[in-house]
Design a protein around this motif. Structure first.
Motif, PDB file in Angstrom:
ATOM      1  N   TYR A  60       0.822  -1.215   0.000  1.00 45.78           N
ATOM      2  CA  TYR A  60       0.000   0.000   0.000  1.00 45.78           C
ATOM      3  C   TYR A  60       0.857   1.267   0.000  1.00 45.78           C
ATOM      4  O   TYR A  60       0.343   2.366   0.162  1.00 45.78           O
ATOM      5  N   VAL A  93      -0.511  -1.189  -4.661  1.00 41.46           N
ATOM      6  CA  VAL A  93      -1.904  -1.597  -4.829  1.00 41.46           C
ATOM      7  C   VAL A  93      -2.807  -0.519  -4.240  1.00 41.46           C
ATOM      8  O   VAL A  93      -2.476   0.099  -3.227  1.00 41.46           O
ATOM      9  N   LYS A  94      -3.972  -0.309  -4.897  1.00 42.34           N
ATOM     10  CA  LYS A  94      -4.953   0.649  -4.355  1.00 42.34           C
ATOM     11  C   LYS A  94      -5.630   0.035  -3.144  1.00 42.34           C
ATOM     12  O   LYS A  94      -6.019  -1.121  -3.168  1.00 42.34           O
ATOM     13  N   ALA A 103      -3.852 -12.978  -4.867  1.00 44.96           N
ATOM     14  CA  ALA A 103      -4.868 -12.670  -5.867  1.00 44.96           C
ATOM     15  C   ALA A 103      -5.272 -11.195  -5.830  1.00 44.96           C
ATOM     16  O   ALA A 103      -5.748 -10.658  -6.816  1.00 44.96           O
ATOM     17  N   ASP A 104      -5.048 -10.550  -4.679  1.00 47.28           N
ATOM     18  CA  ASP A 104      -5.381  -9.132  -4.563  1.00 47.28           C
ATOM     19  C   ASP A 104      -4.199  -8.222  -4.918  1.00 47.28           C
ATOM     20  O   ASP A 104      -4.267  -7.013  -4.750  1.00 47.28           O
ATOM     21  N   PRO A 118     -12.310 -13.103 -13.410  1.00 47.21           N
ATOM     22  CA  PRO A 118     -12.166 -12.120 -12.332  1.00 47.21           C
ATOM     23  C   PRO A 118     -11.951 -10.701 -12.846  1.00 47.21           C
ATOM     24  O   PRO A 118     -11.413 -10.496 -13.926  1.00 47.21           O
ATOM     25  N   GLU A 119     -12.405  -9.726 -12.038  1.00 43.17           N
ATOM     26  CA  GLU A 119     -12.068  -8.324 -12.324  1.00 43.17           C
ATOM     27  C   GLU A 119     -10.568  -8.150 -12.121  1.00 43.17           C
ATOM     28  O   GLU A 119      -9.996  -8.731 -11.199  1.00 43.17           O
TER      29      GLU A 119
END
Lengths: 93, 493
Positions: free
Chosen positions: B118, B491-492, B369-370, B464-465
């Motif tokens: 982040y 990552v957002k 995955a994120d 997946p998105e």
């Protein structure tokens, strides 16, 4: 095939928070379907999962319910099965 | 230039009797106060400090030392830690106040990893392999100012042993390069033993200070959470199919060399391999890597003639290391350094996991995955490169997290070194390995094209998105030879 309109009479749950499963909690709504989802794949499939829950509820004849769902990566057929079981438990008086 | 620099030896001054040396004394290295040690080291801004991870999630040394360094007010440090675990989340404030600016590691998980994803790290994170870390330290690419070596036991002159002491963790393979090359080497221990401490993994001639503290960690945290054979029928099916794949390679014969990870499916493969070797009377050469009780049993049953151990994964492995001379300590350099002769180059088969694999067989074990950091190569890329056949074992369907993608989020291991994928829904072979495709056809193994398996998976779980990333690069995925094979993005939230 839509069934006749049914009403959620009491709070009910189905499923679990094990991997690959989903826990569905259903209770009386405030006039429409409201879904609160918490999922390990929320970013990737959050909208898909909500749609499956909504469509299954409508198929079962429910248009007024509040659903809280805790998802651990369930596939669509699991989600449908858990929602159906939950509705059956919730419409019994 | 020779040693004497071609000087005229007649001009060399010879010591006078009055200048003759007195008898030498043992060096005084023992310090019992962390603050005194850290102040005394006089670390400057932008210094490079290193740690090892043999205590895994039970480690207390890194947090203790880094917080002590923070109090001195130095900024811009580069933290070279062989791996970082959830327990190290305590140092997140040091990222925020600029004490730590860059991180070099081979594995990172927990809240510290999330914070970095982040964007909390001012500088960059370099994700190395275990072999690549040793390579970059030994060849001078990374210059370590101070190596802090968590020591399960040490004597006051710095003989460090990983098998003695209440927090024994076995071999200390990941920190050998640091002990050789760091400008200053500090042994940090909670178990001071009488001189000489033996068998020493690191000997006193490499150690400058011995710091005695209350506790270096919790032994329970050393054992990795995943070191048990899976009981899940899907995992067992994958393991059974993997044994068939190994048999079809023709490598399951006398002299076999083998490595597997410590994940549940990988361990099940090892358990099935043991049965197969007994049934077919096969005597293997060596097994390597992180060592578990499953492998030490196979050693004692004579199924392998030796074990190369860079890290003990459980208590059985530590006991075996004490007992068996053919259970061999291995440094990370000997394990996988691409610039020297390394054990991985003699591996026949390696069994590895994957978070994601793409249709070019590139593997990601760095991010989840994120898109958030949650792992790293460890020895993944080293063993995939060195082995004759690298086999990825993974479930196709696991908590709706897609395994096969068009492009993995971060490339940890290049697809050019990944040979086979075994899932519960099919076996895929890298098209580069025409020899294996041929062999598997002969063995009547069903093979499915990885693109078809991906399409099948998406027909069931959906597409997946994509993960939302920012444009900011927060780090690099570094291949074992030092070249960069991918970017890592913020990552957002």
């Amino acid at each position: 095939m839509a069934k006749g309109k049914l009403e959620i009479k009491k709070m009910a749950t189905a499923g679990s928070v094990e991997s690959n499963d989903i826990l569905i909690m259903i209770s009386q709504g405030e006039g429409d379907i409201e879904i609160e989802l918490e999922s390990v794949v929320e970013k990737q499939f959050g909208e898909d999962i909500k749609n499956v829950i909504r469509e299954t509820l409508i198929e079962e004849g429910i248009t007024d319910a509040k659903v809280i769902a805790k998802d651990k990566g369930a596939l669509d057929f699991t989600i449908k099965a858990r929602v159906r079981a939950c509705v059956q438990r919730g419409v019994e008086a | 230039m020779n040693y004497l620099n071609n000087i005229d030896v007649r001009t060399v001054k010879v010591l006078e009797q009055s200048e003759f040396p007195s008898k030498s004394q043992p060096k005084n290295k023992l310090i019992e106060n962390a603050e005194e040690l850290i102040r005394g080291l006089g670390l400057k801004d932008n210094a490079v400090v290193s740690f090892h991870h043999h205590l895994r999630n039970g480690d207390k040394v890194l947090n203790t030392i880094m917080k002590e360094i923070q109090r001195t007010g130095v900024k811009g440090l580069t933290l070279v830690a062989s791996s970082l675990f959830p327990v190290h989340a305590e140092i997140i404030p040091l990222l925020q106040d600029g004490t730590i600016e860059n991180i070099v590691t081979s594995y990172i998980s927990g809240d510290l990893a999330k914070a970095i994803s982040y964007g909390e790290l001012k500088g960059n994170i370099i994700m190395q392999t275990h072999g690549g870390r040793a390579r970059s330290i030994l060849n001078g690419e990374i210059e370590i100012d101070v190596a802090f070596i968590a020591s399960p036991s040490a004597d006051k002159y710095g003989n460090i042993s990983g098998v003695n002491g209440p927090n024994s963790c076995g071999t200390l393979g990941y920190v050998i390069a640091d002990s050789i090359k760091a400008k200053t080497v500090v042994s940090v221990t909670d178990c001071l033993v009488d001189y000489p401490n033996y068998p020493a993994d690191i000997t006193e001639d490499y150690v400058d200070y011995v710091l005695l503290i209350d506790s270096i960690g919790r032994k329970e945290g050393i054992v990795s959470g995943t070191t048990k054979v899976t009981k899940d029928p899907i995992g067992l099916k994958i393991a059974k199919d993997t044994l068939k794949v190994m048999e079809a390679t023709g490598l399951l014969k006398d002299g076999l060399s083998y490595q597997s990870g410590a994940g549940g499916i990988s361990l099940a493969v090892t358990a099935f391999l043991r049965d197969y070797m007994i049934e077919n009377n096969i005597k293997g050469s060596f097994a390597s890597g992180g060592i578990t009780g499953y492998l030490t049993n196979m050693l004692e049953e004579g199924l392998f003639s030796s074990l190369f151990d860079v890290q003990c994964f459980d208590l059985e492995a530590i006991e075996s290391l004490k007992r068996n001379p053919n259970h061999i300590r291995m440094s990370a350099s000997q394990y996988g350094n691409s610039e020297v002769s390394a054990v991985v180059d003699n591996l026949d088969i390696v069994i590895l996991g994957a978070t994601e694999i793409d249709t070019n067989f590139n593997v990601n074990v760095t991010t989840g995955a994120d898109g958030v950091l949650m792992g790293g190569s460890g020895g993944h890329a080293d063993t995939a490169a060195g082995s004759k056949v690298s086999i990825i074992v993974s479930k196709l369907f696991s908590s709706r997290i897609p395994l096969i993608k068009d492009r993995v989020d971060v490339i940890t291991t290049p697809g050019t070194t990944v040979d086979v994928l075994v899932t519960e829904r099919g076996i895929c072979v890298n098209p580069l390995r025409t020899d294996l495709i041929e062999a598997f056809k002969k063995a009547k193994l069903d093979i499915i094209d990885i693109k078809d398996l991906k399409a099948y998976s998406e027909s069931i779980m959906g597409k997946p998105e994509p993960i939302e990333k920012t444009d900011r690069i927060i780090g690099l995925s570094q291949y074992r030879d030092g070249r960069i094979i991918d970017y890592i993005y913020q990552v957002k939230k």
